[in-house]
Design a protein around this motif. Structure first.
Motif, PDB file in Angstrom:
ATOM      1  N   PRO A  74       4.190  47.984 -27.796  1.00  0.00           N
ATOM      2  CA  PRO A  74       3.553  47.532 -26.551  1.00  0.00           C
ATOM      3  C   PRO A  74       2.993  46.120 -26.652  1.00  0.00           C
ATOM      4  O   PRO A  74       2.818  45.439 -25.637  1.00  0.00           O
ATOM      5  N   SER A  75       2.693  45.667 -27.870  1.00  0.00           N
ATOM      6  CA  SER A  75       2.096  44.343 -28.056  1.00  0.00           C
ATOM      7  C   SER A  75       3.109  43.209 -27.933  1.00  0.00           C
ATOM      8  O   SER A  75       2.732  42.036 -27.900  1.00  0.00           O
ATOM      9  N   LEU A  76       4.396  43.525 -27.877  1.00  0.00           N
ATOM     10  CA  LEU A  76       5.424  42.486 -27.803  1.00  0.00           C
ATOM     11  C   LEU A  76       5.338  41.758 -26.467  1.00  0.00           C
ATOM     12  O   LEU A  76       5.449  42.362 -25.400  1.00  0.00           O
ATOM     13  N   ARG A  77       5.151  40.443 -26.520  1.00  0.00           N
ATOM     14  CA  ARG A  77       5.084  39.643 -25.295  1.00  0.00           C
ATOM     15  C   ARG A  77       6.433  39.697 -24.572  1.00  0.00           C
ATOM     16  O   ARG A  77       7.488  39.694 -25.191  1.00  0.00           O
ATOM     17  N   HIS A  78       6.390  39.733 -23.250  1.00  0.00           N
ATOM     18  CA  HIS A  78       7.603  39.736 -22.431  1.00  0.00           C
ATOM     19  C   HIS A  78       8.556  40.859 -22.872  1.00  0.00           C
ATOM     20  O   HIS A  78       9.772  40.656 -23.003  1.00  0.00           O
ATOM     21  N   ARG A  79       7.973  42.020 -23.098  1.00  0.00           N
ATOM     22  CA  ARG A  79       8.733  43.147 -23.641  1.00  0.00           C
ATOM     23  C   ARG A  79       9.941  43.511 -22.772  1.00  0.00           C
ATOM     24  O   ARG A  79      11.035  43.754 -23.279  1.00  0.00           O
ATOM     25  N   TRP A  80       9.740  43.536 -21.450  1.00  0.00           N
ATOM     26  CA  TRP A  80      10.831  43.950 -20.574  1.00  0.00           C
ATOM     27  C   TRP A  80      11.899  42.867 -20.475  1.00  0.00           C
ATOM     28  O   TRP A  80      13.105  43.175 -20.413  1.00  0.00           O
ATOM     29  N   ALA A  81      11.484  41.637 -20.459  1.00  0.00           N
ATOM     30  CA  ALA A  81      12.467  40.549 -20.445  1.00  0.00           C
ATOM     31  C   ALA A  81      13.279  40.557 -21.741  1.00  0.00           C
ATOM     32  O   ALA A  81      14.515  40.389 -21.727  1.00  0.00           O
ATOM     33  N   GLU A  82      12.594  40.759 -22.852  1.00  0.00           N
ATOM     34  CA  GLU A  82      13.296  40.831 -24.140  1.00  0.00           C
ATOM     35  C   GLU A  82      14.282  41.990 -24.150  1.00  0.00           C
ATOM     36  O   GLU A  82      15.419  41.863 -24.613  1.00  0.00           O
ATOM     37  N   SER A  83      13.838  43.139 -23.659  1.00  0.00           N
ATOM     38  CA  SER A  83      14.707  44.323 -23.636  1.00  0.00           C
ATOM     39  C   SER A  83      15.956  44.066 -22.803  1.00  0.00           C
ATOM     40  O   SER A  83      17.086  44.356 -23.231  1.00  0.00           O
ATOM     41  N   GLY A  84      15.749  43.521 -21.589  1.00  0.00           N
ATOM     42  CA  GLY A  84      16.880  43.273 -20.708  1.00  0.00           C
ATOM     43  C   GLY A  84      17.882  42.303 -21.298  1.00  0.00           C
ATOM     44  O   GLY A  84      19.098  42.521 -21.223  1.00  0.00           O
TER      45      GLY A  84
END
Length: 352
Positions: A193-203
């Motif tokens: 959860p601490s990863l910045r821009h987690r959803w952008a990174e995932s996509g």
């Protein structure tokens, strides 16, 4: 003390003025104008790497379902590594001054371009720069597969204990898995959860892997796709790992006492090794052959590191700090000999 070409001595006595040493050096570097941004250089470099990236995939499509793709795969392995070097410079704010454009460019180059989580790698690399070669604090010397000190060898279990005795011989073969390790760790980082821009990174990571695998399966037969994947990713790992291997392996590994006594300059210089060479080596290693200068001035554009080298080298000689550099082959030799030495307890244990 003369400039060292081998590893520095185990015990270093810092001068009484150590607190001002880096400030003095920093002033000399600034006076030479080496901390200034180089936008023209990075426009040219990024354009060239992006062009080669597009050309590589265009060649992949043009060659089609042929075993000649095994000639395209090494080319794309090189381009992937060069894109990783660009991502490294972006992460260090060498390209853009502010965070937002750096993050956007880093996500495009890292996540979308080569399938590497920019946020995960940046966090890991920042911790490495803060504590280079420190057994407990530097994530690059965690004994997950190899052991980096005699103490790690004696305490090792599982795979490090199995491989550690002969790790110098296994080092380059194991690098063929470095690309896979990078992808796996990037995917695992998405659960944080601490990863910045987690959803952008995932996509962007999903898009990279989907596009990469779709290209292979749509253009190549299953056997050729598997061969291309193995060659391209394997050589990408070898190239990337071979670039970072000469920089710190076989150099000082500071203890907690050293960590407290050494100032910033000594902590960076004594744990790093430069690789000598001309412009070909600069391009081959992405400027990271000037590892000492890079660790001292991580936001300095990599194209300026060559000019910073004589200033840093002369200053280290002036204050009595060992400055280590070697040729490319010699640096590998030093690193491999060190890996063989620290694995000695495991060889003795297997012979008992």
């Amino acid at each position: 003390m003369s400039i060292a070409t081998m590893s520095p001595p185990a015990t270093v006595t810092p001068p009484a003025t150590r607190g001002s040493d880096f400030a003095t050096l920093s002033g000399r570097i600034a006076a030479a104008g080496l901390t200034k941004r180089r936008p023209g250089y990075y426009v040219a470099r990024i354009s060239l790497v992006a062009g080669l990236y597009v050309a590589g995939w265009a060649a992949f499509v043009a060659v089609g379902d042929s075993w000649y793709q095994l000639l395209v795969a090494p080319f794309l392995a090189i381009v992937f590594a060069q894109l990783a070097f660009v991502s490294h410079d972006i992460a260090h704010r060498q390209v853009f001054r502010t965070r937002r454009p750096s993050e956007i460019a880093g996500l495009i180059a890292g996540n979308l371009g080569i399938g590497m989580s920019y946020g995960w790698w940046m966090d890991k690399h920042t911790r490495h720069h803060a504590n280079p070669n420190h057994e407990e604090r530097d994530p690059d010397v965690v004994p997950d597969v190899l052991v980096w000190s005699t103490r790690q060898a004696e305490a090792s279990r599982g795979i490090p204990r199995l491989l550690g005795g002969w790790q110098a011989y296994l080092f380059f073969p194991l690098l063929t898995l470095e690309g896979l390790s990078l992808h796996v760790n990037s995917a695992r980082a998405l659960a944080r959860p601490s990863l910045r821009h987690r959803w952008a990174e995932s996509g962007l990571l999903v898009l990279h892997f989907a596009a990469y695998l779709a290209a292979l399966l749509l253009v190549l037969s299953p056997a050729k796709a598997l061969a291309f994947l193995a060659v391209q990713q394997g050589l990408f790992g070898v190239y990337l790992g071979s670039t970072f291997a000469p920089n710190h392996k076989g150099m000082e590994m500071p203890s907690e006492d050293d960590q407290e006594q050494w100032d910033f300059l000594r902590r960076q210089v004594l744990t790093s090794r430069n690789v000598r060479g001309g412009h070909f080596i600069n391009v081959l290693l992405g400027g990271l052959n000037y590892q000492i200068e890079h660790h001292l001035f991580p936001s300095m554009p990599s194209v300026n590191l060559r000019r910073a080298r004589p200033i840093v080298r002369d200053y280290c000689d002036e204050i009595g700090v060992a400055y280590t550099e070697a040729g490319l082959i010699g640096s590998y030799g030093q690193a491999l000999r060190y890996l063989h030495e620290v694995g000695a307890p495991l060889r003795r244990g297997s012979e008992a």
